[in-house]
Design a protein around this motif. Structure first.
Motif, PDB file in Angstrom:
ATOM      1  N   ASP A   1      43.268  84.746  47.220  1.00 38.58           N
ATOM      2  CA  ASP A   1      42.991  83.286  47.190  1.00 38.58           C
ATOM      3  C   ASP A   1      42.991  82.493  48.492  1.00 38.58           C
ATOM      4  O   ASP A   1      42.887  81.178  48.712  1.00 38.58           O
ATOM      5  N   ASP A   2      43.000  83.463  49.656  1.00 44.02           N
ATOM      6  CA  ASP A   2      42.788  83.009  50.952  1.00 44.02           C
ATOM      7  C   ASP A   2      41.615  83.250  51.456  1.00 44.02           C
ATOM      8  O   ASP A   2      40.555  84.040  50.705  1.00 44.02           O
ATOM      9  N   TYR A   3      41.241  82.766  52.873  1.00 40.55           N
ATOM     10  CA  TYR A   3      39.967  83.371  53.542  1.00 40.55           C
ATOM     11  C   TYR A   3      40.474  83.281  55.082  1.00 40.55           C
ATOM     12  O   TYR A   3      41.491  82.912  55.417  1.00 40.55           O
ATOM     13  N   VAL A   4      39.356  83.951  55.610  1.00 39.61           N
ATOM     14  CA  VAL A   4      39.624  84.080  57.245  1.00 39.61           C
ATOM     15  C   VAL A   4      38.423  83.562  57.868  1.00 39.61           C
ATOM     16  O   VAL A   4      37.441  83.433  57.629  1.00 39.61           O
ATOM     17  N   ASP A   5      38.723  83.208  59.243  1.00 43.03           N
ATOM     18  CA  ASP A   5      37.593  82.726  60.277  1.00 43.03           C
ATOM     19  C   ASP A   5      36.750  83.848  60.622  1.00 43.03           C
ATOM     20  O   ASP A   5      37.386  85.116  60.681  1.00 43.03           O
ATOM     21  N   GLU A   6      35.546  83.638  60.715  1.00 40.38           N
ATOM     22  CA  GLU A   6      34.521  84.451  61.022  1.00 40.38           C
ATOM     23  C   GLU A   6      34.800  85.444  62.257  1.00 40.38           C
ATOM     24  O   GLU A   6      34.188  86.312  62.555  1.00 40.38           O
ATOM     25  N   ASN A   7      35.444  84.663  63.281  1.00 40.40           N
ATOM     26  CA  ASN A   7      35.693  85.440  64.448  1.00 40.40           C
ATOM     27  C   ASN A   7      37.046  86.315  64.394  1.00 40.40           C
ATOM     28  O   ASN A   7      37.458  87.105  65.411  1.00 40.40           O
TER      29      ASN A   7
ATOM     30  N   LEU B   1      35.875  86.740  49.822  1.00 35.17           N
ATOM     31  CA  LEU B   1      34.969  87.931  50.392  1.00 35.17           C
ATOM     32  C   LEU B   1      33.766  87.437  51.048  1.00 35.17           C
ATOM     33  O   LEU B   1      33.530  87.948  51.982  1.00 35.17           O
ATOM     34  N   SER B   2      33.516  86.147  50.712  1.00 36.95           N
ATOM     35  CA  SER B   2      32.237  85.577  51.597  1.00 36.95           C
ATOM     36  C   SER B   2      32.855  85.584  53.134  1.00 36.95           C
ATOM     37  O   SER B   2      31.944  85.571  54.034  1.00 36.95           O
TER      38      SER B   2
ATOM     39  N   VAL C   1      42.390  95.356  52.989  1.00 34.90           N
ATOM     40  CA  VAL C   1      42.739  95.443  51.731  1.00 34.90           C
ATOM     41  C   VAL C   1      42.757  94.161  51.031  1.00 34.90           C
ATOM     42  O   VAL C   1      43.725  93.448  51.488  1.00 34.90           O
ATOM     43  N   VAL C   2      41.863  93.807  49.826  1.00 38.18           N
ATOM     44  CA  VAL C   2      42.002  92.721  49.063  1.00 38.18           C
ATOM     45  C   VAL C   2      42.656  92.901  47.856  1.00 38.18           C
ATOM     46  O   VAL C   2      41.989  93.318  46.852  1.00 38.18           O
TER      47      VAL C   2
END
Length: 321
Positions: free
Chosen positions: A100-106, A28-29, A14-15
């Protein structure tokens, strides 16, 4: 707008979005790069006054990532936006990502696999706080230091079973949600890798200069409601040690804030009122050795000593306002 969703969704993320169009694509990327294939994303546009809806729509059209966009006509705030997003979720587990944040691909693959292996009600990871000044990594296992929902995955059936939701219209909504999950959970797992990247935004509602007083009274409201929910859920007295630690920790940390001496005393007296009302000192004796619990017990009735501690904390300029 809706995309076609896989029949078996492992994780729903949820974003909630409000006034963050400049960061939304990066956010989102990072989800589109996830190694977990059975992932769905629910973007809740909380009546954002910028072009966030257009940015999200364009991204959804160009990406193979399953994205559902919920566009609200009226601003409902972060807590309710998350609740609305949860109501659309289909995944076995729930995650939350601030726009306004992002996450590691793993992140989600690792945490989902671990949750399945351990049959965990929720899993948390470390996080990195970044700004123009650099990056700091954190990996707290104690729930009192790990209250964000964004570095966690929650089993959706567990959340539904215990009717855990975000309290509407309050700050620190993460804290209430995370503590409820902690106290209901049979199995919770923590891993150290800092998979979540948290943007330190000085203009955020809880971080603007001069906002400490607002935060203090917002926390009083949030914690008061939380204790009522604990009582209603019949988790007390089982949860008494954790609740006592939480209350004392928050009271002690207010010494470092820029609030007046009057406001500080109000908070400490409110904390003592909750401890007495819910008989939290009658719980596990081992928690009395906790630094924050022992400090609060020692100083709450000795205001002259608290005054000196306040000055030592470097807040003398705010002591007599």
């Amino acid at each position: 707008m809706e995309s076609v969703f896989a029949s078996q969704v492992s994780v729903s993320v949820v974003v909630p979005v409000f006034n963050t169009e400049q960061y939304l694509c990066e956010c989102l990327s990072s989800l589109a790069k996830q190694h977990l294939g059975s992932l769905e994303v629910i973007v809740v546009i909380d009546a954002s006054p910028d072009n966030a809806y257009q940015v999200a729509t364009r991204f959804a059209q160009q990406s193979s990532l399953p994205i559902r966009i919920v566009n609200l006509d009226k601003n409902v705030g972060l807590a309710q936006a998350r609740n609305i997003g949860m109501s659309h979720a289909k995944g076995q587990y729930l995650g939350f990502l601030d726009s306004d944040d992002y996450v590691d691909e793993n992140m989600y693959q690792h945490m989902f696999n671990l949750a399945n292996e351990q049959q965990a009600d929720w899993v948390s990871c470390g996080f990195s706080k970044f700004s123009d000044h650099g990056v700091e990594c954190y990996a707290h296992q104690n729930i009192s230091e790990n209250t964000s929902v964004c570095n966690k995955l929650f089993r959706r059936s567990f959340i539904l079973e215990h009717q855990i939701s975000f309290p509407q219209g309050e700050l620190f909504e993460d804290e209430v949600f995370s503590y409820m999950a902690e106290l209901f959970a049979e199995t919770a797992v923590h891993i150290d890798p800092p998979y979540y990247f948290y943007r330190h935004n000085q203009q955020g509602i809880c971080r603007r200069a001069g906002a400490d007083k607002h935060r203090l009274y917002a926390r009083m409201s949030s914690i008061g409601d939380f204790m009522q929910r604990m009582e209603q859920s019949e988790l007390l007295p089982k949860a008494a040690p954790q609740c006592l630690e939480m209350l004392c920790r928050h009271a002690y940390l207010q010494l470092r804030t820029q609030v007046s001496w009057f406001d500080l005393l109000c908070y400490w007296r409110f904390t003592q009122h909750l401890i007495e009302k819910y008989q939290l000192n009658n719980g596990d004796a081992s928690v009395q050795d906790n630094y924050f619990v022992s400090s609060f017990s020692k100083w709450h009735s000795r205001e002259w000593a608290l005054w000196l501690i306040r000055i030592r904390a470097g807040r003398a300029n705010y002591a007599v306002e």
